[in-house]
Design an enzyme around this catalytic site. Structure first.
Site, PDB file in Angstrom:
ATOM      1  N   GLU A 135      56.191  16.741  50.594  1.00 27.44           N
ATOM      2  CA  GLU A 135      56.674  18.045  50.014  1.00 27.44           C
ATOM      3  C   GLU A 135      56.293  19.141  50.898  1.00 27.44           C
ATOM      4  O   GLU A 135      57.180  19.914  51.164  1.00 27.44           O
ATOM      5  CB  GLU A 135      56.089  18.150  48.719  1.00 27.44           C
ATOM      6  CG  GLU A 135      56.669  17.299  47.545  1.00 27.44           C
ATOM      7  CD  GLU A 135      56.059  17.853  46.193  1.00 27.44           C
ATOM      8  OE1 GLU A 135      57.027  18.285  45.551  1.00 27.44           O
ATOM      9  OE2 GLU A 135      54.876  17.524  46.004  1.00 27.44           O
ATOM     10  N   HIS A 182      51.979  -6.956  53.068  1.00 27.04           N
ATOM     11  CA  HIS A 182      53.200  -7.630  52.992  1.00 27.04           C
ATOM     12  C   HIS A 182      54.345  -6.786  53.635  1.00 27.04           C
ATOM     13  O   HIS A 182      55.456  -6.698  53.048  1.00 27.04           O
ATOM     14  CB  HIS A 182      53.321  -7.689  51.389  1.00 27.04           C
ATOM     15  CG  HIS A 182      52.407  -8.535  50.727  1.00 27.04           C
ATOM     16  ND1 HIS A 182      52.336  -9.951  50.589  1.00 27.04           N
ATOM     17  CD2 HIS A 182      51.117  -8.199  49.919  1.00 27.04           C
ATOM     18  CE1 HIS A 182      51.422 -10.430  50.070  1.00 27.04           C
ATOM     19  NE2 HIS A 182      50.708  -9.479  49.648  1.00 27.04           N
ATOM     20  N   LYS A 201      52.653  14.554  47.843  1.00 23.00           N
ATOM     21  CA  LYS A 201      52.374  15.771  48.324  1.00 23.00           C
ATOM     22  C   LYS A 201      52.507  16.303  49.905  1.00 23.00           C
ATOM     23  O   LYS A 201      52.932  17.306  50.190  1.00 23.00           O
ATOM     24  CB  LYS A 201      50.742  16.201  47.789  1.00 23.00           C
ATOM     25  CG  LYS A 201      50.353  17.383  47.429  1.00 23.00           C
ATOM     26  CD  LYS A 201      50.597  17.822  45.853  1.00 23.00           C
ATOM     27  CE  LYS A 201      52.096  17.296  45.231  1.00 23.00           C
ATOM     28  NZ  LYS A 201      52.013  17.236  43.759  1.00 23.00           N
ATOM     29  N   CYS A 232      67.342  26.956  39.266  1.00 23.61           N
ATOM     30  CA  CYS A 232      67.946  28.224  39.453  1.00 23.61           C
ATOM     31  C   CYS A 232      67.102  28.962  38.339  1.00 23.61           C
ATOM     32  O   CYS A 232      66.727  28.497  37.258  1.00 23.61           O
ATOM     33  CB  CYS A 232      69.195  28.168  38.811  1.00 23.61           C
ATOM     34  SG  CYS A 232      70.321  27.186  40.017  1.00 23.61           S
ATOM     35  N   TRP A 238      69.522  27.398  43.369  1.00 18.85           N
ATOM     36  CA  TRP A 238      69.057  25.973  43.973  1.00 18.85           C
ATOM     37  C   TRP A 238      70.523  25.358  43.783  1.00 18.85           C
ATOM     38  O   TRP A 238      71.058  24.963  42.800  1.00 18.85           O
ATOM     39  CB  TRP A 238      67.997  25.174  42.953  1.00 18.85           C
ATOM     40  CG  TRP A 238      67.730  23.870  43.681  1.00 18.85           C
ATOM     41  CD1 TRP A 238      66.619  23.998  44.634  1.00 18.85           C
ATOM     42  CD2 TRP A 238      68.161  22.573  43.521  1.00 18.85           C
ATOM     43  NE1 TRP A 238      66.580  22.506  44.894  1.00 18.85           N
ATOM     44  CE2 TRP A 238      67.739  21.667  44.319  1.00 18.85           C
ATOM     45  CE3 TRP A 238      69.378  22.185  42.571  1.00 18.85           C
ATOM     46  CZ2 TRP A 238      67.767  20.547  44.466  1.00 18.85           C
ATOM     47  CZ3 TRP A 238      69.554  20.617  42.535  1.00 18.85           C
ATOM     48  CH2 TRP A 238      68.707  20.180  43.694  1.00 18.85           C
ATOM     49  N   LYS A 253      61.201  24.028  41.489  1.00 21.53           N
ATOM     50  CA  LYS A 253      59.957  23.709  40.677  1.00 21.53           C
ATOM     51  C   LYS A 253      60.411  23.009  39.132  1.00 21.53           C
ATOM     52  O   LYS A 253      59.763  21.830  38.905  1.00 21.53           O
ATOM     53  CB  LYS A 253      59.282  24.838  40.233  1.00 21.53           C
ATOM     54  CG  LYS A 253      57.885  24.807  39.287  1.00 21.53           C
ATOM     55  CD  LYS A 253      56.764  24.252  40.155  1.00 21.53           C
ATOM     56  CE  LYS A 253      55.595  23.943  39.211  1.00 21.53           C
ATOM     57  NZ  LYS A 253      54.761  22.980  40.065  1.00 21.53           N
ATOM     58  N   ASN A 265      72.454  28.946  34.932  1.00 23.50           N
ATOM     59  CA  ASN A 265      71.572  27.740  35.141  1.00 23.50           C
ATOM     60  C   ASN A 265      72.087  26.501  34.712  1.00 23.50           C
ATOM     61  O   ASN A 265      72.090  26.383  33.482  1.00 23.50           O
ATOM     62  CB  ASN A 265      70.231  28.135  34.797  1.00 23.50           C
ATOM     63  CG  ASN A 265      69.084  27.178  35.025  1.00 23.50           C
ATOM     64  OD1 ASN A 265      69.323  26.259  35.899  1.00 23.50           O
ATOM     65  ND2 ASN A 265      68.181  27.097  34.289  1.00 23.50           N
ATOM     66  N   GLY A 266      72.130  25.534  35.459  1.00 20.98           N
ATOM     67  CA  GLY A 266      72.708  24.226  34.698  1.00 20.98           C
ATOM     68  C   GLY A 266      73.633  23.689  35.617  1.00 20.98           C
ATOM     69  O   GLY A 266      73.877  24.028  36.777  1.00 20.98           O
ATOM     70  N   ARG A 321      62.146  28.318  41.209  1.00 19.61           N
ATOM     71  CA  ARG A 321      63.027  27.602  40.623  1.00 19.61           C
ATOM     72  C   ARG A 321      64.188  27.249  41.451  1.00 19.61           C
ATOM     73  O   ARG A 321      65.043  26.497  41.242  1.00 19.61           O
ATOM     74  CB  ARG A 321      63.666  28.117  39.168  1.00 19.61           C
ATOM     75  CG  ARG A 321      62.426  28.386  38.220  1.00 19.61           C
ATOM     76  CD  ARG A 321      63.183  28.895  37.034  1.00 19.61           C
ATOM     77  NE  ARG A 321      64.210  28.428  36.276  1.00 19.61           N
ATOM     78  CZ  ARG A 321      63.689  27.424  35.454  1.00 19.61           C
ATOM     79  NH1 ARG A 321      62.533  27.479  35.060  1.00 19.61           N
ATOM     80  NH2 ARG A 321      64.603  26.870  34.804  1.00 19.61           N
ATOM     81  N   GLU A 364      50.680   9.824  44.856  1.00 19.14           N
ATOM     82  CA  GLU A 364      50.533  11.134  44.785  1.00 19.14           C
ATOM     83  C   GLU A 364      50.185  11.905  46.012  1.00 19.14           C
ATOM     84  O   GLU A 364      50.802  12.992  46.484  1.00 19.14           O
ATOM     85  CB  GLU A 364      49.815  11.483  43.637  1.00 19.14           C
ATOM     86  CG  GLU A 364      49.364  13.140  43.395  1.00 19.14           C
ATOM     87  CD  GLU A 364      50.679  14.006  42.932  1.00 19.14           C
ATOM     88  OE1 GLU A 364      51.944  13.207  42.828  1.00 19.14           O
ATOM     89  OE2 GLU A 364      50.722  15.163  43.090  1.00 19.14           O
TER      90      GLU A 364
HETATM   91  C1  F6R Z   1      55.787  17.271  42.832  1.00 19.62           C
HETATM   92  C2  F6R Z   1      56.441  17.727  41.819  1.00 19.62           C
HETATM   93  C3  F6R Z   1      57.314  16.982  41.057  1.00 19.62           C
HETATM   94  C4  F6R Z   1      57.441  17.182  39.610  1.00 19.62           C
HETATM   95  C5  F6R Z   1      58.659  16.722  38.844  1.00 19.62           C
HETATM   96  C6  F6R Z   1      58.434  16.564  37.409  1.00 19.62           C
HETATM   97  O1  F6R Z   1      54.707  18.099  43.362  1.00 19.62           O
HETATM   98  O2  F6R Z   1      56.079  18.802  41.358  1.00 19.62           O
HETATM   99  O3  F6R Z   1      57.556  15.782  41.613  1.00 19.62           O
HETATM  100  O4  F6R Z   1      56.038  16.570  39.116  1.00 19.62           O
HETATM  101  O5  F6R Z   1      59.686  17.129  39.044  1.00 19.62           O
HETATM  102  O6  F6R Z   1      58.349  17.738  36.998  1.00 19.62           O
HETATM  103  P1  F6R Z   1      57.974  18.011  35.508  1.00 19.62           P
HETATM  104  O7  F6R Z   1      56.402  17.727  35.374  1.00 19.62           O
HETATM  105  O8  F6R Z   1      57.828  19.518  35.138  1.00 19.62           O
HETATM  106  O9  F6R Z   1      58.743  17.405  34.588  1.00 19.62           O
END
Ligand code: F6R
Length: 611
Positions: free
Chosen positions: A491, A507, A488, A2, A73, A606, A99-100, A27, A484
């Site tokens: 997502e 395995h 990606k 949010c 969110w 984010k 927010n929270g 956010r 990773e």
């Molecule tokens: C993936 C992504 C998330 C963040 C995770 C941690 O692309 O962005 O997996 O890496 O939410 O976020 P931070 O690094 O802000 O603690």
């Protein structure tokens, strides 16, 4: 999660808040709303993106100079007009954005329902605004007094900003556990979840701390704690330019941020790596060298992509410093009563510096006496402030929801830490130290070379865009890159993808392999090269489609794979910094090919500021 924005001053509030919400959309973006103070408070809110608010054409949008806004969110209640913020209390006097999460909202709601309160939404936020109203009414309190009392009873995390009918020149905000920045202007003030909505208007900011209340008019900011004691605001100068948070000619923030990497890595190395004189300066480490050289154990705590950076760091630190390293998901670490001994160092990795699980895990570890070192991107963020010491990644603002340039900057800082500590511990020889510094200095240019191949990667992406599943495999330093790469792709493209250490394939995952399954090998030249060649043969023998990230001079894998993506040669310890780039571009181009919103993938946000 949010985003919240507020404005109070002499300008029209509506366009400022609308633009600010767009900057904060990363956010959360399932619904949004704005409340403005004209004759009295009026609210407009809608399910969907912030753009839905652009059709609010009441006169108030032309006249009001005070207002609050929110982009959501969803936590409590699905995305809908009713659940969107702002929320107004039953008597219509108070309007609030939040927010929270209010964890004890159910019991508070029950209390309020018994007293005759009714609710239009399913949110915890509407409970909070009515709870404040109830305390205010019962005790004949001012809003400020009522908020102090209410917030002492609230369990959970919040930033709230409240407007009250009858008080057109005042906003009251409070924070615990979620971020809040105040922008200090001339005869005007701004509030936001981060500095991006503010930067256009002022570079003077105040980061509000937990348990603080800010009473804000256009000419004054009063900060107090919940005990009503005044706090002197600490005004900081923002080190950020507007251009850094705009797309700069790219179609998406994600693409811009992938292409930012030569510059962001240069920024990350600047002032730290003096390759001419072969000196590495990392102030946060230099000031606490003995803590690291004497550390019995290092525990890395992070989530998501940052956790993957932690896995690479585990390999780096164990190899160069001979210190045992454990890498923990923050969400597990915080709840599982971990053993923390004196001599343990906790490294927290976080782009946003606001991830709730990481933050709370650190608070717990700090209470138990651990030394906390933050590897954080967002300057002044909660994790940065909670850490005893740290090293910023200096990747600049990352707006695309999927992390790209923050990951490579994290890897760079973590590599520098391992090299520095290794030298000091004498587990790394001076000649190896110098060799690593020389290699590090070349990384930004090598990344640029990979970016130059983006058209070839785009063709690979288009070829595989219709795949239903993907497997990503790697060994050693490239194993976390496989994880990773898979994350990606999931997502951005919503294609199911899994990452494994290549040897683990036998395995279980090998059962998935058939002519429809693309298997992406991270197969740069390193100590495991021959082993990974065997793994590729095993996939080919089962008719799997092989895509490989290979070193530029590779001929063997090139002759076996269906498609290759090339990266320049580099020492294996630094290989993830390069091998991840083609996987970022591949995900991006597949997402675009599928017509998806790569900057704002569904269900994501984010900054995950709720657990
Ligand atoms: C993936 C992504 C998330 C963040 C995770 C941690 O692309 O962005 O997996 O890496 O939410 O976020 P931070 O690094 O802000 O603690």
């Amino acid at each position: 999660m949010c985003g919240i924005v507020a404005y109070i001053g002499a300008q029209k509030a509506y366009p400022i808040i609308l633009k600010g919400l767009k900057r904060l959309e990363y956010r959360g973006y399932d619904s949004s709303g704005i409340a403005l103070y004209g004759e009295q408070i009026e609210t407009y809110k809608r399910k969907g993106r912030v753009a839905e608010l652009e059709v609010w054409d009441e006169k108030i949008t032309e006249t009001a100079t005070v207002g609050i806004g929110h982009t959501r969110w969803a936590t409590h209640g699905e995305p809908s007009d009713a659940n969107a913020h702002p929320h107004t209390s039953n008597n219509g006097q108070l309007t609030l954005v939040h927010n929270g999460i209010i964890e004890n909202y159910a019991s508070l709601k029950q209390e309020l329902v018994q007293k005759g309160y009714t609710f239009k939404s399913e949110t915890d936020t509407e409970v909070l605004v009515n709870f404040i109203e109830e305390i205010q009414k019962n005790n004949d309190y001012s809003l400020e007094e009522a908020m102090r009392v209410a917030l002492k009873r609230v369990v959970g995390a919040y930033v709230i900003i409240v407007m009250e009918n009858g008080f057109p020149n005042r906003l009251i905000a409070a924070r615990k556990g979620s971020p809040l920045v105040i922008g200090v202007g001339e005869g005007e003030h701004f509030l936001a979840s981060d500095a991006s909505p503010i930067i256009e208007y002022t570079k003077k900011v105040i980061y509000v701390n937990d348990y603080e209340l800010a009473i804000i008019s256009k000419d004054e900011i009063i900060l107090k704690n919940l005990g009503n004691e005044p706090i002197t605001p600490y005004i900081q100068q923002l080190d950020m330019e507007l251009a850094q948070i705009e797309k700069g000619g790219f179609d998406h923030f994600m693409l811009k941020e992938i292409f930012d990497q030569p510059a962001s890595l240069t920024d990350c190395l600047r002032g730290r790596l003096d390759s001419e004189n072969q000196i590495l300066t990392l102030a946060g480490i230099d000031q606490h060298l003995s803590i690291f050289t004497e550390a019995k154990r290092i525990v890395i705590v992070a989530c998501g992509t940052s956790w993957h950076a932690g896995l690479v760091a585990e390999y780096m630190i164990e190899a160069l410093c001979r210190i045992p390293v454990e890498v923990e998901y923050a969400s597990e670490f915080r709840y599982r009563n971990p053993v923390i001994n004196s001599g343990d160092v906790i490294i927290a990795i976080s782009q946003s510096g606001e991830t709730a699980d990481t933050l709370v895990a650190l608070e717990r570890a700090k209470e138990q006496g651990a030394f906390i070192f933050g590897v954080v991107n967002a300057v002044g963020s909660s994790i940065a402030r909670l850490s005893h010491a740290g090293a910023y990644t200096h990747a600049g603002p990352e707006i695309g929801v999927a992390s790209t340039k923050a990951f490579t900057a994290q890897l760079t800082v973590l590599a520098m830490m391992a090299i520095k500590i290794g030298l000091e511990k004498k587990t790394l020889s001076v000649s190896e130290y110098k060799r690593y510094l020389a290699e590090l200095a070349l990384i930004p240019d090598k990344v640029k070379t990979i970016l130059g191949t983006h058209q070839a990667i785009k063709k690979v992406a288009i070829h595989y865009a219709a795949a239903r599943d993907f497997l990503f495999l790697g060994r050693g330093y490239n194993f976390p890159v496989a994880l990773e790469g898979a994350l990606k792709l999931k997502e951005i493209s919503y294609i199911h993808a899994e990452g494994y250490p290549a040897a683990e394939m036998k395995h279980g995952p090998i059962a998935l392999v058939d002519e429809h399954l693309p298997v992406l090998f991270i197969a740069t030249k390193d100590a495991y090269y021959e082993k990974i060649v065997s793994n590729i043969q095993e996939i080919k023998a089962r008719k799997g489609k092989v895509i490989a990230v290979v070193s530029a001079d590779d001929t063997l894998i090139r002759s076996m794979a269906d498609h290759v993506m090339e990266v320049p040669e580099v020492d294996e310890l630094l290989a993830p910094l390069l091998s991840v780039i083609p996987t970022q571009l591949l995900s991006y181009y597949i997402g675009v090919e599928l017509g998806l919103d790569v900057d704002k993938p569904r269900n994501l946000a984010k900054s995950v500021t709720v657990e």
